[in-house]
Design an enzyme around this catalytic site. Structure first.
Site, PDB file in Angstrom:
ATOM      1  N   PHE A  93      79.079  10.023  68.434  1.00  0.00           N
ATOM      2  CA  PHE A  93      80.146   9.075  68.800  1.00  0.00           C
ATOM      3  C   PHE A  93      80.255   7.937  67.796  1.00  0.00           C
ATOM      4  CE2 PHE A  93      81.782   5.448  71.255  1.00  0.00           C
ATOM      5  CZ  PHE A  93      82.951   5.994  71.746  1.00  0.00           C
ATOM      6  N   ASP A 109      68.599  18.780  60.348  1.00  0.00           N
ATOM      7  CA  ASP A 109      67.748  18.360  61.464  1.00  0.00           C
ATOM      8  C   ASP A 109      66.777  17.317  60.925  1.00  0.00           C
ATOM      9  OD1 ASP A 109      65.946  18.036  63.502  1.00  0.00           O
ATOM     10  OD2 ASP A 109      65.576  20.172  63.814  1.00  0.00           O
ATOM     11  N   LYS A 167      68.974  10.158  72.765  1.00  0.00           N
ATOM     12  CA  LYS A 167      69.128   8.804  73.296  1.00  0.00           C
ATOM     13  C   LYS A 167      69.166   8.728  74.822  1.00  0.00           C
ATOM     14  CE  LYS A 167      74.082   8.651  73.491  1.00  0.00           C
ATOM     15  NZ  LYS A 167      75.327   7.987  73.258  1.00  0.00           N
ATOM     16  N   TYR A 178      62.138   6.350  75.280  1.00  0.00           N
ATOM     17  CA  TYR A 178      63.235   6.207  74.311  1.00  0.00           C
ATOM     18  C   TYR A 178      63.144   4.844  73.615  1.00  0.00           C
ATOM     19  CZ  TYR A 178      68.017   5.216  72.715  1.00  0.00           C
ATOM     20  OH  TYR A 178      69.111   4.847  71.983  1.00  0.00           O
TER      21      TYR A 178
END
Ligand SMILES: NC(=O)c1ccc[n+]([C@@H]2O[C@H](COP(=O)([O-])OP(=O)(O)OC[C@H]3O[C@@H](n4cnc5c(N)ncnc54)[C@H](OP(=O)(O)O)[C@@H]3O)[C@@H](O)[C@H]2O)c1
Length: 320
Positions: A19, A59, A85, A136
């Site tokens: 995004f 990756d 995330k 995270y």
């Protein structure tokens, strides 16, 4: 993006198919040759189609893949946005989170130094600010420290930006609410009492551009900025007022907490306030006390609340 546009340099955005990357790419195109990277080829193709940028698979958890991509692309600048995330996923599969967010960041840092990249900018999160509550956040806190520490060890300038929730980003509340609303008109929320920092993707893009433009001043540090917050119940009520339907509470997810911090208490002696483009920013260093430290931390509990019209604007600012 004008200050660093004299020669067409190459900028590689890891996780650039996501995004942020898809919305950042247009702001850099013209000043830079922009190359996006991601793993999933369907998403890679989509990102290529919507941005017109080159996209290559990579990756970050595999250092040879990072080396191959950097050899091929020869980036001058790297924005490291690749990450897993999702807070609850990282609690359930912490190994994957560490592979991508910690080892992946190390790989990017190591190869960037090896290939003499000029600038590496890591994208961090409010969840990395102390007190850290989840895997995270821990993984991103380590990324911040890896990058800031690498800055003094090589020619490559490293820095990070840290911010809270970006409205309409992948897997965030607004697109999830949209799906639920379209299905049966009922939005199910895990935390109406929670408060979260929010801004638009344009504001996130601007923070990245500000960091790149001021890299000399911010290198080795984390740049953040003042953000407003919303109580999730208020955001839900604004949604319902504007779009109809109803909402109900459902059980919470692991790793969540009521408030987030952008600047934690223990960071205060290491944090300076500065103004860029009329907006209060914060420059956080590690292990280096500053002459004029910040005196109060910034959390979603003590920051300014988004007004009803600001919340309505966020809700209306749907992006892909
Ligand atoms: N969205 C927010 O509210 C927010 C707030 C603060 C900070 N951030 C940070 O901002 C960055 C961008 O977030 P976003 O909202 O754009 O997330 P996103 O849409 O989920 O994009 C993440 C990107 O990372 C890629 N990726 C994941 N694992 C990878 C791996 N092992 N190797 C290479 N690429 C990998 C994904 O593509 P593939 O899966 O195809 O590889 C995707 O392109 C992240 O670092 C995130 O932690 C986001």
């Amino acid at each position: 993006m004008e200050k660093i546009s004299s020669n067409m340099k190459t900028i590689l955005i890891t996780g650039g198919t996501g995004f942020l990357g898809r919305n950042l790419a247009p702001a850099l195109t013209g000043a830079f040759r922009v190359v996006l990277t991601g793993r999933n080829n369907k998403q890679n193709n989509y990102a290529q189609a919507v941005t017109g940028c080159e996209v290559i698979p990579m990756d970050v958890a595999n250092i040879e893949a990072v080396r191959d991509a950097f050899t091929e692309v020869r980036p001058d600048f790297v924005i490291h946005a690749a990450a897993t995330k999702f807070v609850d996923l990282a609690e359930k599969q912490p190994m994957e989170c560490i592979d991508v967010n910690v080892t992946g960041s190390q790989n990017v840092a190591r190869v960037a130094v090896e290939k003499q990249v000029e600038v590496v900018l890591g994208i961090s999160t409010d969840k990395a600010a102390p007190p850290v509550r989840n895997t995270y956040g821990l993984s991103k806190a380590i990324m911040e420290r890896i990058f800031c520490s690498m800055n003094s060890k090589a020619q490559t300038r490293f820095a990070c930006v840290r911010y809270g929730n970006v409205a309409w980003s992948t897997g965030s509340v607004l697109p999830i609410w949209k799906q639920m609303h379209e299905k049966d008109g009922v939005i199910r929320s895990t935390g109406p009492e929670m408060r979260r920092f929010f801004f638009t993707v344009d504001e996130a893009v601007k923070l990245v551009l500000t960091a790149l433009e001021n890299i000399e001043a911010i290198q080795g540090k984390v740049l953040s900025r003042y953000m407003k917050a919303a109580q999730i119940a208020d955001l839900l009520n604004t949604w319902i007022e504007n779009k109809g339907g109803s909402w109900e509470r459902i059980e919470g997810r692991p790793g969540e907490r009521n408030d987030e911090f952008l600047i934690g208490e223990i960071e205060l002696p290491f944090t300076t306030e500065l103004i860029y483009d009329g907006i209060t920013h914060y420059l956080i260093s590690f292990n280096e006390k500053v002459p004029k430290p910040l005196t109060v931390g910034l959390s979603s509990a003590n920051t300014t609340r988004l007004s009803p019209s600001e919340m309505a604007d966020l809700i209306d600012d749907a992006r892909e």
